[in-house]
Structures are given as structure tokens and as C-alpha cells.
Design an enzyme around this catalytic site. Structure first.
Site, mmCIF file in Angstrom:
data_model
loop_
_atom_site.group_PDB
_atom_site.id
_atom_site.type_symbol
_atom_site.label_atom_id
_atom_site.label_comp_id
_atom_site.label_asym_id
_atom_site.label_seq_id
_atom_site.Cartn_x
_atom_site.Cartn_y
_atom_site.Cartn_z
ATOM 1 N N ASP A 147 0.836 -1.274 -0.051
ATOM 2 C CA ASP A 147 -0.114 -0.230 -0.105
ATOM 3 C C ASP A 147 0.889 1.198 -0.131
ATOM 4 O O ASP A 147 1.316 1.724 1.070
ATOM 5 C CB ASP A 147 -0.899 -0.214 1.247
ATOM 6 C CG ASP A 147 -2.009 1.247 1.064
ATOM 7 O OD1 ASP A 147 -2.067 1.580 -0.049
ATOM 8 O OD2 ASP A 147 -2.676 1.147 2.149
ATOM 9 N N ALA A 148 1.113 1.794 -1.169
ATOM 10 C CA ALA A 148 2.355 2.655 -1.160
ATOM 11 C C ALA A 148 1.686 4.164 -1.875
ATOM 12 O O ALA A 148 2.189 5.033 -1.736
ATOM 13 C CB ALA A 148 3.323 2.183 -2.404
ATOM 14 N N LYS A 149 0.612 4.044 -2.515
ATOM 15 C CA LYS A 149 -0.070 5.026 -3.126
ATOM 16 C C LYS A 149 0.706 5.900 -4.090
ATOM 17 O O LYS A 149 0.632 7.081 -3.972
ATOM 18 C CB LYS A 149 -0.916 5.950 -2.300
ATOM 19 C CG LYS A 149 -1.973 4.934 -1.468
ATOM 20 C CD LYS A 149 -2.878 5.628 -0.468
ATOM 21 C CE LYS A 149 -3.749 4.981 0.112
ATOM 22 N NZ LYS A 149 -3.436 3.978 1.097
ATOM 23 N N ARG A 150 1.859 5.361 -4.678
ATOM 24 C CA ARG A 150 2.737 5.934 -5.415
ATOM 25 C C ARG A 150 2.046 6.636 -7.010
ATOM 26 O O ARG A 150 0.933 6.261 -7.109
ATOM 27 C CB ARG A 150 3.747 5.335 -6.012
ATOM 28 C CG ARG A 150 4.559 4.742 -4.738
ATOM 29 C CD ARG A 150 5.068 5.772 -3.765
ATOM 30 N NE ARG A 150 6.176 5.231 -2.937
ATOM 31 C CZ ARG A 150 6.090 4.945 -1.647
ATOM 32 N NH1 ARG A 150 5.015 4.972 -0.863
ATOM 33 N NH2 ARG A 150 7.266 4.433 -0.898
#
Lengths: 253, 253
Positions: free
Chosen positions: B82-85
């Protein structure tokens, strides 16, 4: 650092150049060399977390070492974590701790998609900045950022108009790409007194002249980031930074 | 892993539970204990990079160790970064290398703000998934995600309609929060055959029942993430995961 202080630094040096330290794989030794060569010509450094993360925990250690090194060796330079994070409140708090407590960055780039919650924790740090993505420099920025809302306002303008209410011009600036100069002017219309961090000059095709023409205010309020065209320059990073600084200086005389 | 394979795992186990390993500060030993206790009740784990980064390079090493550990000990579980890059093409490539080459995640969460460029590099990995933010679970999701475009389409629907053309349902799923059940239904209307990763159940207030009612398809196509309500449970993570799995199982019988 306030908007006024940052503008003073820029006007004193006659340069609003920010050097982006984006290399793959990362090398602390190379970064130090680039910083030593370019420091006289720039006022800021931008580290993009992607390039460090790609080398795993050793890369992340290199990021921490880079921050400590620049802070110690060139304490006057403005230090940006180009992280483009954005998450719910309790997660945003952890990111803020990472970039402002654990590492001593002056500013961090954030994505607006999740709204105020994802920015609030960063604004609690008194002397730090949030740099919010508004109009990005890449081709597919058009996928969503130009979408017109009910009153005919493209999303990037809505982002700015909304985020202008979140924090003053000493704490919040915007990313606005150099690759669409006319739109840069639209950004400036809704952010007349905000700093703009401008990527897209150099390899991506934007020019210093157009950026200055459309985005510089009488105070300055502008940071022009150049990454690949400096650090991958055949003439060397120092020479490339000097050349960019030269084309910038004309606008500060 | 294809959509069909993931649905088979879920239906076989009667659980679409994803456990979010969000603790601060991170501790590899605690993570291992949580994973051991919860593995029988869930089909996926989600690691949020923020919590690891807040512990610096040691935290990043803990993230790498966590991935290796789960991959070895529970190879059947689906592993989400879960990095939301979200960044321009050459940077996105580095993030993709980080999460899919350097670490062996099955999927990574991405922000749509910068459009297709920021997703394309991740889609080049044949057996991996992109999980795109559409409708997030936080309060200020309303700042921009509900903005109505020219044809009255809120941004989150435009994101889905656009990204549906980027990759098929074996490669791209959406984040859709449990905190606004009616809108979850709107998400399902435009993503009828896509997996949805659903945060917001538990501490954030969403319920399993509402999520199942509004978002489950006949095949399944759903992963319900619970983080704090499991790992911070007074009864212990195993007991809490078992309870969530119990309330989920009814819908798979």
C-alpha cells in the site's frame, strides 16, 4: 523557512535552480560529487524517493545520508523530498514523521487526490512546506487534471483554489509543469502569491524562458527543477548547472 | 495471479479478508506473530509503506524482511504494497522495480492524479496487479473525488471509466472505501467485473455487511482490508481476524 526568506535567497544568488538528484542505481559518492559541483549554482535540491527505494534499504540509507550530508555541508540550500505521498490521516502522520522528524527535509511533495486529510499532518510542522501536485509535467496529466468541473474549472485549478484555503503562502506551494506554458499562466492566476516548483525543464522539453515569462512574480516565487539534463550531462553536472543558472540569472538582474 | 485464481482462493477459504500490517513503530517480530495468528483467516496481507519508512532504513529493511517472510511461510497469500505512488514515466519505472523486482509483491496501490504514465510501468509486469485509488475511505475524499465533470460524472467514476481502458480485470483493481456504502454501489456499476480492495471497515466505521451487500459480485471480486481493528485488538490479532472472517464467511456459503 518563510516565503520571504526563500525569495531572498533566490534573489541574492540570482538563481531559482533546484537540482534533482535522480540517479539509478543511487550512489552516495556520486551524489556528493554532484552536490559539490552544483551547489554554487542552485538554491535547492530535490531527492526523488523512487530512485532510492529501488535500491532497497541500502537506498533508503543513502537517502538519509544524503539529507544529513547536504544539511551539514550546505545548510542554506532548500531540501525537497519528492515523494508524492497521499494517504488517510493516521498514515499521513507517519509520512510526515519520516520526512520532517526522521529526516530534516524542508518540504515534501504530496498528491491531492485524497484531499485535506492527507495534507493536514504535514502542515502541523511550523517551519516546513507542503508542495502539492497541481499541474504535472507528464503527457497523461491530461487524463484527469484537465477534467472540467461543474463550473468549467479544470481539476488542477480546483485543487489550487481549494488548497489555497488549507495554508498560507509561507507553508504551501504547488507543482506546476513547464511543459504546458499557457497553463502555467492559468496556475499563476489562481496562485498569484505562491511558490511554484516547476519540473519539466530540460529533458522533458520545457524552457527557462517560457517558465520565467509565465510563472515568475516580481518577488520570484519560483523554483525550477532540472534533474536529468544536469546530472546526466556530458559536460558534467557542474557545467550544466552553471549553464542553466546563467539562463536563469538574466531574469533576476 | 489472475482474477479467477484469486477468486478461487477466496471462495475456497470463504474469506476475502486482507490484514493490514500498520503498526508504529514497526517490529519484525510483532509482524511475524500477527501473520502467524491471522494467516488461517485471511487471503491477503497489506503493508503500508508509511509505517515502515517512519523507522528509516531499518524500517525499510523490516518491510523487505516481511515480504520475504510471508512469501516463504505463506506463499498462497496475496501480498499488497500500500504505497499510493504516482509519478512520471521514468520515476514510475523505479517504483515498479522496487515493489515487483526488488520485493516480490503481487500488487501495489497507486494514485491516479498523474494519469496513465504513472501506471504504465507497473502494467508491464505480467503477473502483477495495479490497485488504483478511486473512492477512498477518508473524510476529505469529498474534496476532489466527488467533483462532477462536464457530464455530471464525479471524478472517482471518471477515474474508473478511464482506467478500465488501461488494463483488463486480471491486472487492475480499484480501492473503494467502505465508509460510503451508497457510493460503493456506484463504483460497482462502472467496475462490474473488477476486484475492489475495500478499506474503511472497523476503526473507520464501515461494516462487512454493507460492503458485501453493495460490492460483492457472484464471483467475489472483493478484498476487505482491516488494519487497526485486527492488529490493535485487545482480544489479539488472531481472535479479531477470526471474528471478521466469521462475519465474512456467511456471504460465501
Amino acid at each position: 523557512m518563510t516565503r520571504q526568506t526563500l525569495n531572498q535567497k533566490i534573489n541574492l544568488k540570482g538563481s531559482c535552480l533546484c537540482v534533482g538528484l535522480d540517479m539509478a542505481p543511487v550512489s552516495f559518492k556520486s551524489i556528493c560529487r554532484i552536490v559539490e559541483e552544483t551547489a554554487p549554482y542552485c538554491v535547492a535540491y530535490k531527492t526523488n524517493t523512487a530512485f532510492f527505494e529501488a535500491s532497497g534499504w541500502e537506498g533508503w540509507k543513502c537517502l538519509e545520508d544524503t539529507v544529513s550530508y547536504i544539511r551539514t555541508r550546505f545548510p542554506d540550500h532548500f531540501l525537497i523530498a519528492d515523494a508524492k505521498r497521499g494517504d488517510i490521516g493516521n498514515t499521513a502522520r507517519e509520512y510526515a514523521r519520516t520526512f520532517f522528524d526522521r529526516m530534516d527535509f524542508d518540504a515534501v511533495t504530496l498528491s491531492p487526490y485524497m484531499g485535506f486529510d492527507s495534507v493536514a499532518s504535514f502542515l502541523e510542522y511550523k517551519d516546513k512546506w507542503v508542495i502539492l501536485l497541481a499541474l504535472t509535467s507528464n503527457h497523461s496529466a491530461s487524463d484527469f487534471q484537465f477534467s472540467e468541473g461543474t463550473v468549467g474549472t479544470p481539476l488542477f485549478r480546483k485543487v489550487i483554489l481549494t488548497a489555497n484555503t488549507w495554508a498560507g503562502s509561507d507553508r504551501l506551494m504547488y507543482v506546476a509543469g513547464a511543459t504546458r506554458p499557457q497553463m502555467l499562466q492559468q496556475v499563476r492566476q489562481v496562485a498569484p502569491d505562491r511558490f511554484l516548483l516547476i519540473p519539466g525543464v530540460g529533458t522533458q522539453g520545457g524552457t527557462v524562458e517560457e517558465v520565467m515569462h509565465h510563472a515568475k512574480t516580481t518577488s520570484g516565487d519560483i523554483l525550477i527543477n532540472v534533474s536529468r539534463a544536469i546530472i546526466q550531462s556530458e559536460a558534467g553536472p557542474g557545467a550544466a548547472a552553471k549553464e542553466f543558472a546563467g539562463s536563469i540569472a538574466r531574469f533576476f538582474s
